[in-house]
Design an enzyme around this catalytic site. Structure first.
Site, mmCIF file in Angstrom:
data_model
loop_
_atom_site.group_PDB
_atom_site.id
_atom_site.type_symbol
_atom_site.label_atom_id
_atom_site.label_comp_id
_atom_site.label_asym_id
_atom_site.label_seq_id
_atom_site.Cartn_x
_atom_site.Cartn_y
_atom_site.Cartn_z
ATOM 1 N N CYS D 140 52.743 27.904 -5.966
ATOM 2 C CA CYS D 140 53.410 27.474 -7.182
ATOM 3 C C CYS D 140 53.195 28.652 -8.291
ATOM 4 C CB CYS D 140 53.094 26.098 -7.582
ATOM 5 S SG CYS D 140 51.426 25.575 -7.714
ATOM 6 N N ARG D 168 47.867 22.295 -14.354
ATOM 7 C CA ARG D 168 47.547 20.867 -14.265
ATOM 8 C C ARG D 168 46.393 20.538 -13.612
ATOM 9 N NH1 ARG D 168 47.108 21.162 -9.680
ATOM 10 N NH2 ARG D 168 48.523 20.933 -8.008
ATOM 11 N N HIS D 194 44.773 34.497 -8.368
ATOM 12 C CA HIS D 194 46.259 34.680 -8.645
ATOM 13 C C HIS D 194 46.973 36.134 -8.597
ATOM 14 C CE1 HIS D 194 45.088 30.586 -10.271
ATOM 15 N NE2 HIS D 194 46.145 30.224 -9.480
ATOM 16 N N HIS D 220 52.234 23.821 -14.712
ATOM 17 C CA HIS D 220 51.319 24.658 -15.308
ATOM 18 C C HIS D 220 51.824 25.370 -16.249
ATOM 19 C CE1 HIS D 220 49.199 24.225 -11.260
ATOM 20 N NE2 HIS D 220 50.335 24.767 -10.777
HETATM 21 N N1 LIG Z 1 51.024 19.881 -4.799
HETATM 22 C C1 LIG Z 1 51.161 21.132 -5.252
HETATM 23 O O1 LIG Z 1 51.145 21.278 -6.713
HETATM 24 C C2 LIG Z 1 51.428 22.381 -4.468
HETATM 25 C C3 LIG Z 1 52.346 23.691 -4.843
HETATM 26 C C4 LIG Z 1 52.312 24.590 -4.112
HETATM 27 C C5 LIG Z 1 51.871 24.554 -2.747
HETATM 28 N N2 LIG Z 1 50.994 23.600 -2.403
HETATM 29 C C6 LIG Z 1 50.453 23.548 -1.044
HETATM 30 O O2 LIG Z 1 51.201 22.862 -0.267
HETATM 31 C C7 LIG Z 1 50.514 22.201 0.902
HETATM 32 C C8 LIG Z 1 50.791 20.856 0.866
HETATM 33 O O3 LIG Z 1 50.196 20.445 -0.635
HETATM 34 P P1 LIG Z 1 50.650 18.879 -1.014
HETATM 35 O O4 LIG Z 1 50.280 18.977 -2.370
HETATM 36 O O5 LIG Z 1 52.056 18.645 -0.707
HETATM 37 O O6 LIG Z 1 49.709 17.978 -0.113
HETATM 38 P P2 LIG Z 1 49.520 16.627 0.024
HETATM 39 O O7 LIG Z 1 48.553 15.794 0.196
HETATM 40 O O8 LIG Z 1 50.666 15.721 -1.075
HETATM 41 O O9 LIG Z 1 50.462 16.167 1.374
HETATM 42 C C9 LIG Z 1 49.931 16.611 2.545
HETATM 43 C C10 LIG Z 1 50.674 15.760 3.611
HETATM 44 O O10 LIG Z 1 50.194 15.977 4.852
HETATM 45 C C11 LIG Z 1 49.691 14.950 5.812
HETATM 46 N N3 LIG Z 1 48.621 15.497 6.581
HETATM 47 C C12 LIG Z 1 47.351 15.590 6.283
HETATM 48 N N4 LIG Z 1 46.821 16.044 7.405
HETATM 49 C C13 LIG Z 1 47.758 16.144 8.180
HETATM 50 C C14 LIG Z 1 47.927 16.602 9.674
HETATM 51 N N5 LIG Z 1 46.694 16.982 10.358
HETATM 52 N N6 LIG Z 1 48.970 16.793 10.322
HETATM 53 C C15 LIG Z 1 50.003 16.386 9.755
HETATM 54 N N7 LIG Z 1 50.132 15.943 8.420
HETATM 55 C C16 LIG Z 1 49.046 15.847 7.746
HETATM 56 C C17 LIG Z 1 48.985 13.969 4.512
HETATM 57 O O11 LIG Z 1 49.519 12.721 5.147
HETATM 58 C C18 LIG Z 1 50.169 14.452 3.544
HETATM 59 O O12 LIG Z 1 51.152 13.391 3.754
HETATM 60 C C19 LIG Z 1 49.243 22.841 0.588
HETATM 61 O O13 LIG Z 1 49.052 24.144 1.130
HETATM 62 C C20 LIG Z 1 49.369 22.951 -0.912
HETATM 63 O O14 LIG Z 1 48.288 24.195 -1.474
HETATM 64 C C21 LIG Z 1 50.829 22.413 -3.096
#
Ligand SMILES: NC(=O)c1ccc[n+]([C@@H]2O[C@H](COP(=O)([O-])OP(=O)(O)OC[C@H]3O[C@@H](n4cnc5c(N)ncnc54)[C@H](O)[C@@H]3O)[C@@H](O)[C@H]2O)c1
Ligand SMILES: NC(=O)c1ccc[n+]([C@@H]2O[C@H](COP(=O)([O-])OP(=O)(O)OC[C@H]3O[C@@H](n4cnc5c(N)ncnc54)[C@H](O)[C@@H]3O)[C@@H](O)[C@H]2O)c1
Ligand SMILES: NC(=O)c1ccc[n+]([C@@H]2O[C@H](COP(=O)([O-])OP(=O)(O)OC[C@H]3O[C@@H](n4cnc5c(N)ncnc54)[C@H](O)[C@@H]3O)[C@@H](O)[C@H]2O)c1
Ligand SMILES: NC(=O)c1ccc[n+]([C@@H]2O[C@H](COP(=O)([O-])OP(=O)(O)OC[C@H]3O[C@@H](n4cnc5c(N)ncnc54)[C@H](O)[C@@H]3O)[C@@H](O)[C@H]2O)c1
Lengths: 340, 340, 340, 340
Positions: D140, D168, D194, D220
């Site tokens: 992000c 955040r 970053h 953020h």
């Molecule tokens: N939340 C943010 O702000 C954000 C922003 C940009 C990128 N990301 C990236 O996106 C990715 C996901 O983050 P998120 O915040 O959505 O996480 P999250 O924890 O909200 O969601 C992850 C999901 O994956 C599921 N999960 C866990 N282990 C699993 C597995 N082995 N197989 C299948 N499903 C599984 C969980 O149940 C959950 O629903 C990460 O790489 C994170 O760094 C997150």
């Protein structure tokens, strides 16, 4: 001089150490740390011999300029009694070593009652702890509840207590724990564990508690609602609180209406580490409805209220002072502490 | 003994009072409050004569058990110099009365530069304040910036500074101010007022600042980015910071990575009111890129960093000590303060 | 079609406007703003005629590209009924103009009961509002309490209620209000105003409330403790809650234990503005002790729960629907809302 | 129709699913969850076939009323491409199974660049992703930086960028993560990750970033400071931003000065889940000093800005649309999204 070791020199442990050092009848023979950190430097500045859990880290400590006295086992051997202030659950794992060296040990509220078998509050059940090998000082929240409930029960009889705990999310120096913008039910089921925990000290009390966690760092806030056996009034209750050496009354004239302003006040008073060792009962909130229903708000400094209790537990367990009032007086005097 | 009155016994005023009381060449002849509050009780406990803004409230004070020495005008008459620590903007309104009684007065950063005409930082421009009637100690943020920028400028020449201020939303005891869950641009336009404010002390510096407010209570955090004239390296910069009596280095070994842990550390050190009087520069953040680009993070304790500056300003204005280094040394010694 | 004007297009007003627009028997004839802001643009995008308090600002609005339909007085003249959602206290000042034009008006919880004379909750006392000129929809907290207490009272009789309100510090878009790191007693005296406010709708209820403010922005959290007349059990209570069209049950299977996760859920459900119009009672918390003591936790979305109540109040006051159940059904259907 | 599976139906995954479902050339053939939760119910309500990681939990899902379509392996087999939105680090562990079934997969910013080999931003390097098996949509923060830096670089050439990320602490529904009252340096060393991460997309950019974490949940905030090659002025820069379909300008007339008010605005606009898919650049902050020094503040909605990028990455990798502008237009149109 009672030789006291503090196993786990963190939030609770560092305060216990200073409180022990202030007593005329005790000395700190050592404190322990797992790794180099700000607190390890503080132990050095206070002159407490520092023992470490893992001697392979000795070099890391010494490189940082921190002298290492030995490992935790050595510390235990040198002590008459150990105050175990390791994180919740670790204390239970330490029990075998205390048993091995036949040492007395005090656990904190993060351990289960069963680990020690005796749960402790100086005003409520000091005598139960006399000569015991293991005693557990109940948690910050439970200590705060027990002080008020026991005082009311002694004076008026307590028919039942219904209390709500609004808990701080993390300690001030804890940068990991949240919540940030949430009120978390912890647990959402009723009762929370605090009610049963009060009963480990005051088994006769009918109590139901509910608990939540909010994004604050300093002091829990309780609402206490109790039904009393005997009729009374607000003035009588206030009198009892005023006479209690570990219940403080936050007066109306201070204009304090929050834990934050109360902290500022203890800070301005010059209390070490801003500690509020006593319950902070808000005087204006103390109410008695129809003679038998008691209400109040109280602030409980999670880092501090159990500290004098640990000191009293040491004397009880060592059997050096049999009279609770005498130990409480000694502890408070040595800390130079008069409830606000 | 220089007779000092503190007009406005709040967050800044109560700290200035204790710092004055600790000096060998000064005494507190009075502090002032507008209404009964926790701080009024503290003034009493410290033994500072308490003057009030409105004598019709004398009864309210006395009913609360707080002795009143008179009104603010009387206090002013008794003083050689007044430290005005009233809320921002009130200081300007107090100027006529200081002029009427031909008294010297120190303003805080909440007042405009023009109110005093001279803006002050002990390391940067002590001599400008000598014998002045009115001087303004620049704000907490500006003091923090000036210390680092001036040190760099003296040593290497500063071509330009681009700094970001992440400011605490309110002081720890302020229960009204937010934000709760927001990052507020304050202002959203560029530059924030901090850049021009630095120039009231260091007019030669090319500086642009940007500022936001976040939901924290204890210490601002700054990122400082500067381009230097002369080539240097990280070690040289660290050396200069280590030798500066009001810049502290938060070392890696402490594992401190936040203002919250830094506060815990100053609290454990037993600093009065947990005060970090010096800049808290994070040692590990100090970087020099390609010899001329400097970066660092620093924590600035908003309630504390201006306190020793007020003390030095008193000596400069009274003309009793002409040498900045001498006054700085006296101030720090009397506070028992060595930068972390 | 009932012609509805919304005076004060802020947090509550903008939600009422959308809810009115969704009803088959009502239309929004205008909304009002005091100055150019994000919400003024939103009114434009929604197609609501925008009236302003001060016509001298017309140019400022038009320069920003926002059409102005006239001033508030014109808007009032065109309406059958005005929903006054101006800030607390302003509503009372608007009363003379509603009287002048003999218009019906609905006030919000920020006004005193006396301003309207009738305080309203659709499930509890709809019929009292029929044909009234002035009605006040009780506050978010009171609405949340009344729904549960009235439901329990109808089914089992309520002997007394003791409730604790843990209130959000400010609305999500409020960047001024705190606290940041404090639990503020508001008030520290007992009872808080919520108990008496419940009695403006349910005068027969014996209720004592205590209230605090914490650093969160979204939803208040209540603990409700009630003593019932008739014996019952958890399942019977849950059945009553499930059948109540404005009480939702947060089930265990969702794993939701906080207001923050509940908000995420309403957001995922696609609720407009993430609104939780119903009480969010935590299913797992619903407890009945010894047949007569009821406990639960509930989350109350401060911005949303009063919205359907405003819609019902319109119908009651206009006299177009005499049956509360019929109006409640119409409102919920038009919002497409089924309690979670 | 491109068959898309979303592995990990959490914060990012649930948004990607809805965005895929909205596209004319794609369909959601399945989403996956590890355990019963609110989000599993949402998948059901949206009609997405739900696959689970561990089939032994099927009963728990079915007892909660949630249909299970099979396990994750089955889902992968049915898909043309998988969007892996599992927690950081888990994606790397999933790579072998995508390879086994020779499926294309998109990773998120929580995985290292090396996992995919190609890091992606639609405006900056769409063509690099064409026909690739593995692509990583940058985080992000990085997405937000790349959009602005790439736009400036295209127009004026970027000599260097110095940016500060005020992040955040946790997502709005995250009740575990803090900090509560702290500004945490993350990391305290310079640069934060970053800068190098921007270079995985824009290798030619000289960039240094510094990052902290504060107690907020929504968006953020970045300060961007850049030195440009060609002279320009504020109006030219604003024109470029206005023409960029994923950079939005928060105008002065909205009076918005914080992420919290910006969220209220996207919520009022009816954006699904309040999502700000575009960068929120504060118009009033956009500044050009001496023709070549650019400054601005921007808000980056961590949960949303990467969503349209995932959609574009699907088209690039599938090779169905070769022209970045065409895919970006299709994505935005299908979402009904015009930058604010
Ligand atoms: N939340 C943010 O702000 C954000 C922003 C940009 C990128 N990301 C990236 O996106 C990715 C996901 O983050 P998120 O915040 O959505 O996480 P999250 O924890 O909200 O969601 C992850 C999901 O994956 C599921 N999960 C866990 N282990 C699993 C597995 N082995 N197989 C299948 N499903 C599984 C969980 O149940 C959950 O629903 C990460 O790489 C994170 O760094 C997150
Ligand atoms: N912090 C509070 O608010 C609070 C209040 C009352 C009771 N308690 C209880 O006090 C106990 C300690 O809590 P705390 O908050 O002081 O924890 P803490 O994390 O601040 O301190 C624990 C210390 O123990 C050390 N440690 C960890 N493992 C160790 C081991 N195996 N051997 C020796 N030392 C070890 C750590 O280095 C740390 O210094 C817990 O039972 C807790 O539940 C805490
Ligand atoms: N708090 C900070 O972080 C900080 C940091 C640096 C500088 N400052 C500056 O210091 C000054 C004081 O700020 P503060 O935070 O200490 O404020 P404060 O509100 O904590 O204290 C101000 C005190 O002045 C008293 N007061 C109010 N009106 C008065 C009057 N007319 N006469 C006498 N006393 C009066 C109040 O009772 C209060 O005790 C301001 O200029 C402020 O900008 C504050
Ligand atoms: N926000 C809540 O949580 C909440 C919950 C329930 C009830 N209420 C009550 O609803 C009422 C409105 O509160 P709010 O939170 O929506 O306030 P708000 O400040 O969000 O909105 C008030 C609106 O009224 C406008 N306004 C101000 N003065 C005006 C005037 N003289 N004429 C016309 N418009 C004027 C403002 O521009 C603003 O748009 C208050 O009585 C409040 O107590 C608020």
């Amino acid at each position: 001089m009672i030789k006291v070791a503090i196993n786990g020199y963190g939030t609770i442990g560092k305060r216990v150490a200073d409180a022990v050092a202030a007593q005329p009848d005790m000395e700190v023979i050592g404190v322990s740390k797992t790794s180099v950190s700000a607190e390890a430097f503080i132990a050095g500045k206070r002159g407490y011999p520092l023992y470490i859990t893992d001697l392979s880290k000795r070099e890391a400590f010494e490189k940082a300029g921190i002298a290492v006295a030995g490992d935790v086992e050595e510390m235990i051997k040198k002590a008459d009694i150990i105050v175990d202030a390791t994180p919740g659950g670790v204390g239970a794992k330490n029990k075998p070593i205390y048993e091995l060296y036949q040492k007395k040990a005090i656990y904190q509220g993060g351990e289960d009652h069963e680990v020690a078998g005796t749960s402790f509050n100086a005003h409520a059940n000091y005598k139960e702890a006399i000569d015991k090998q293991f005693v557990r000082v109940v948690s910050c929240n439970t200590t705060g509840l027990v002080r008020v409930i026991n005082a009311l029960d002694q004076a008026f009889g307590v028919r039942k207590v219904r209390a709500v705990m609004v808990r701080r999310g993390g300690d001030p120096n804890d940068i990991k724990r949240g919540p940030i913008d949430a009120i978390v039910l912890n647990p959402q089921t009723i009762p929370s564990h605090h009610g049963p925990d009060v009963q480990t000290v005051l088994p006769q009390i009918n109590i139901v508690t509910m608990a939540m966690i909010v994004p604050t760092t300093f002091m829990h806030m309780h609402t206490i609602h109790a039904e009393l056996d005997k009729e009374t009034n607000r003035d009588e209750v206030l009198k009892i609180f005023r006479e209690h050496s570990r219940i403080g009354l936050v007066t109306k004239a201070t204009k304090i209406t929050s834990n934050a302003e109360l902290r500022e006040y203890t800070q301005d008073l010059g209390r070490p580490r801003t500690d509020l060792w006593e319950n902070g009962v808000f005087e204006d909130s103390v109410s008695v409805l129809d003679g038998k229903e008691f209400f109040c708000f109280q602030a409980i400094h999670q880092e501090a209220d159990v500290i004098p209790e640990n000191i009293d537990a040491i004397r009880a367990m060592m059997g050096t002072v049999k009279d609770p009032a005498e130990s409480i007086r000694m502890t408070n005097d040595a800390l130079g502490f008069v409830a606000i």
